[in-house]
Design a protein around this motif. Sequence first.
Motif, PDB file in Angstrom:
ATOM      1  N   SER A 275       0.831  -1.209   0.000  1.00 54.11           N
ATOM      2  CA  SER A 275       0.000   0.000   0.000  1.00 54.11           C
ATOM      3  C   SER A 275       0.867   1.262   0.000  1.00 54.11           C
ATOM      4  N   ILE A 276       2.015   1.212   0.654  1.00 57.11           N
ATOM      5  CA  ILE A 276       2.930   2.356   0.643  1.00 57.11           C
ATOM      6  C   ILE A 276       3.470   2.581  -0.764  1.00 57.11           C
ATOM      7  N   PHE A 277       3.715   1.479  -1.490  1.00 53.08           N
ATOM      8  CA  PHE A 277       4.277   1.578  -2.824  1.00 53.08           C
ATOM      9  C   PHE A 277       3.389   2.371  -3.785  1.00 53.08           C
ATOM     10  N   TYR A 278       2.066   2.296  -3.631  1.00 50.54           N
ATOM     11  CA  TYR A 278       1.223   3.031  -4.573  1.00 50.54           C
ATOM     12  C   TYR A 278       0.575   4.275  -3.974  1.00 50.54           C
ATOM     13  N   THR A 279       0.775   4.530  -2.668  1.00 53.49           N
ATOM     14  CA  THR A 279       0.205   5.732  -2.068  1.00 53.49           C
ATOM     15  C   THR A 279       1.253   6.787  -1.735  1.00 53.49           C
ATOM     16  N   VAL A 280       2.428   6.359  -1.297  1.00 56.57           N
ATOM     17  CA  VAL A 280       3.449   7.290  -0.804  1.00 56.57           C
ATOM     18  C   VAL A 280       4.624   7.427  -1.770  1.00 56.57           C
ATOM     19  N   MET A 281       5.091   6.316  -2.317  1.00 54.09           N
ATOM     20  CA  MET A 281       6.301   6.355  -3.132  1.00 54.09           C
ATOM     21  C   MET A 281       6.152   7.151  -4.436  1.00 54.09           C
ATOM     22  N   PRO A 282       5.092   6.945  -5.238  1.00 52.04           N
ATOM     23  CA  PRO A 282       5.008   7.689  -6.506  1.00 52.04           C
ATOM     24  C   PRO A 282       5.054   9.204  -6.345  1.00 52.04           C
ATOM     25  N   PRO A 283       4.269   9.812  -5.426  1.00 44.67           N
ATOM     26  CA  PRO A 283       4.356  11.278  -5.296  1.00 44.67           C
ATOM     27  C   PRO A 283       5.730  11.765  -4.855  1.00 44.67           C
ATOM     28  N   ALA A 284       6.465  10.930  -4.113  1.00 43.35           N
ATOM     29  CA  ALA A 284       7.795  11.330  -3.661  1.00 43.35           C
ATOM     30  C   ALA A 284       8.844  11.156  -4.760  1.00 43.35           C
ATOM     31  N   LEU A 285       8.671  10.142  -5.606  1.00 40.72           N
ATOM     32  CA  LEU A 285       9.679   9.840  -6.629  1.00 40.72           C
ATOM     33  C   LEU A 285       9.429  10.545  -7.958  1.00 40.72           C
ATOM     34  N   ASN A 286       8.160  10.831  -8.269  1.00 39.35           N
ATOM     35  CA  ASN A 286       7.842  11.448  -9.559  1.00 39.35           C
ATOM     36  C   ASN A 286       8.589  12.754  -9.821  1.00 39.35           C
ATOM     37  N   PRO A 287       8.738  13.652  -8.827  1.00 36.93           N
ATOM     38  CA  PRO A 287       9.492  14.883  -9.103  1.00 36.93           C
ATOM     39  C   PRO A 287      10.926  14.615  -9.543  1.00 36.93           C
ATOM     40  N   ILE A 288      11.537  13.558  -9.017  1.00 35.43           N
ATOM     41  CA  ILE A 288      12.913  13.226  -9.392  1.00 35.43           C
ATOM     42  C   ILE A 288      12.954  12.588 -10.775  1.00 35.43           C
ATOM     43  N   ILE A 289      12.088  11.621 -10.993  1.00 37.42           N
ATOM     44  CA  ILE A 289      12.139  10.845 -12.235  1.00 37.42           C
ATOM     45  C   ILE A 289      11.621  11.640 -13.426  1.00 37.42           C
ATOM     46  N   TYR A 290      10.539  12.391 -13.234  1.00 39.11           N
ATOM     47  CA  TYR A 290       9.915  13.073 -14.356  1.00 39.11           C
ATOM     48  C   TYR A 290      10.467  14.467 -14.618  1.00 39.11           C
ATOM     49  N   SER A 291      10.914  15.145 -13.569  1.00 38.24           N
ATOM     50  CA  SER A 291      11.212  16.559 -13.748  1.00 38.24           C
ATOM     51  C   SER A 291      12.624  16.960 -13.363  1.00 38.24           C
ATOM     52  N   LEU A 292      13.050  16.593 -12.152  1.00 37.17           N
ATOM     53  CA  LEU A 292      14.335  17.089 -11.688  1.00 37.17           C
ATOM     54  C   LEU A 292      15.507  16.420 -12.391  1.00 37.17           C
ATOM     55  N   ARG A 293      15.244  15.348 -13.170  1.00 39.56           N
ATOM     56  CA  ARG A 293      16.289  14.772 -14.013  1.00 39.56           C
ATOM     57  C   ARG A 293      16.356  15.515 -15.345  1.00 39.56           C
ATOM     58  N   ASN A 294      15.400  16.394 -15.593  1.00 37.45           N
ATOM     59  CA  ASN A 294      15.299  17.124 -16.846  1.00 37.45           C
ATOM     60  C   ASN A 294      16.262  18.312 -16.840  1.00 37.45           C
ATOM     61  N   GLU A 295      17.062  18.461 -17.908  1.00 38.92           N
ATOM     62  CA  GLU A 295      18.068  19.520 -17.946  1.00 38.92           C
ATOM     63  C   GLU A 295      17.435  20.906 -17.895  1.00 38.92           C
ATOM     64  N   ALA A 296      16.324  21.095 -18.621  1.00 35.91           N
ATOM     65  CA  ALA A 296      15.654  22.401 -18.599  1.00 35.91           C
ATOM     66  C   ALA A 296      15.130  22.715 -17.211  1.00 35.91           C
ATOM     67  N   MET A 297      14.555  21.708 -16.547  1.00 32.82           N
ATOM     68  CA  MET A 297      14.044  21.902 -15.192  1.00 32.82           C
ATOM     69  C   MET A 297      15.185  22.183 -14.215  1.00 32.82           C
ATOM     70  N   LYS A 298      16.290  21.457 -14.352  1.00 31.16           N
ATOM     71  CA  LYS A 298      17.416  21.668 -13.449  1.00 31.16           C
ATOM     72  C   LYS A 298      18.009  23.062 -13.631  1.00 31.16           C
ATOM     73  N   GLY A 299      18.051  23.526 -14.887  1.00 27.87           N
ATOM     74  CA  GLY A 299      18.539  24.877 -15.131  1.00 27.87           C
ATOM     75  C   GLY A 299      17.631  25.918 -14.505  1.00 27.87           C
ATOM     76  N   ALA A 300      16.321  25.704 -14.627  1.00 26.67           N
ATOM     77  CA  ALA A 300      15.362  26.637 -14.023  1.00 26.67           C
ATOM     78  C   ALA A 300      15.431  26.582 -12.499  1.00 26.67           C
ATOM     79  N   PHE A 301      15.700  25.383 -11.957  1.00 25.37           N
ATOM     80  CA  PHE A 301      15.824  25.242 -10.502  1.00 25.37           C
ATOM     81  C   PHE A 301      17.048  26.001  -9.990  1.00 25.37           C
TER      82      PHE A 301
END
Length: 320
Positions: A275-301
């Motif tokens: 239950s933790i895997f589908y309730t807690v982990m995705p919202p915590a990991l999605n910013p890293i996997i989808y966005s903060l690994r992105n060069e444009a996003m990292k530059g803006a950050f």
Amino acid sequence: MVMTNVTTMSGFLLMGFSDIRELQILHALLFLVMYLLALAGNLIIIIIATLDQHLQPPMCYFLKHLSLLDLSFISVTVPQSIDNSLMDDGYISHGQCVLQVFFFTSLAWAEMAILTVMSYDRHVAICFPLHYEVIMDPSKCKWAVIAVWLSGSISGILYTATAFSITFCRAKIIHQFFCDIPQLLKLSCSSDYLGVIGVAVFMSVMAIICFTSIVLSYIHIFSTVLRISSAEGRSKAFSTCLPHLFVVSFFLSTGIFEFLKPTSDSPTAFDLIISIFYTVMPPALNPIIYSLRNEAMKGAFRKLLMGGEFTRKKIFLSCC
């Protein structure tokens, strides 16, 4: 844990992870850390995507809404669970449980829907780059996001209406840290839960259709990427797409497994971890996997941290 007459009380009793006080405190602290990480990561993405007009192409527009969904999704269950553990009281009122079921199911489906839209966006960007601006024009993207939120609301209404139309005639003990629909069904001792089963089967079929669409999109993406002559280009595309596919597969498989597996009066630690895997982990990991690994996003950050001005020029380019 405070125990009352759990059969006649108006609300429900969430059993959580443990009755041992030390483990309750540990659980609260771990959940608090995960919640703060998810809160910070998703808020940063929302702020950057809102302030930096350079990051307004479709993918970044979808990322902003994904972050908003993730932020809302984790806020539905985790703060309540932290409070219950710290207060050593798992009681949740009937109204709170209704709202939790509604928002949880609405946001879960909306997340699945926007991940499907994002995979289609990647498919068009990589496989049909010359037609990208025409296919993914701003008006179509806005309607896609509206459809995501509306479909989530409809899902939540269907689940909530059917789940709370059943008669609860057993002790209102939920062996979970939130109001989980399979656990609620277990409290019924009649056949009036068949409506919920019907909705669950229908939504599972729709989720499988979405997942199939995502897989087909990535198959086309991979076949196109393999034809790229540049090894660096192939590596970049694979490093972007594979984590996306992993997150979608992980989120969907654990969610469907939790909903379809038989409920137990004495759930194991494995059940709670799933239950933790589908309730807690995705919202915590999605910013890293989808966005903060992105060069444009990292530059803006980095620009945000250094206090630099964000560009106001809108450029219709693929953010990834």
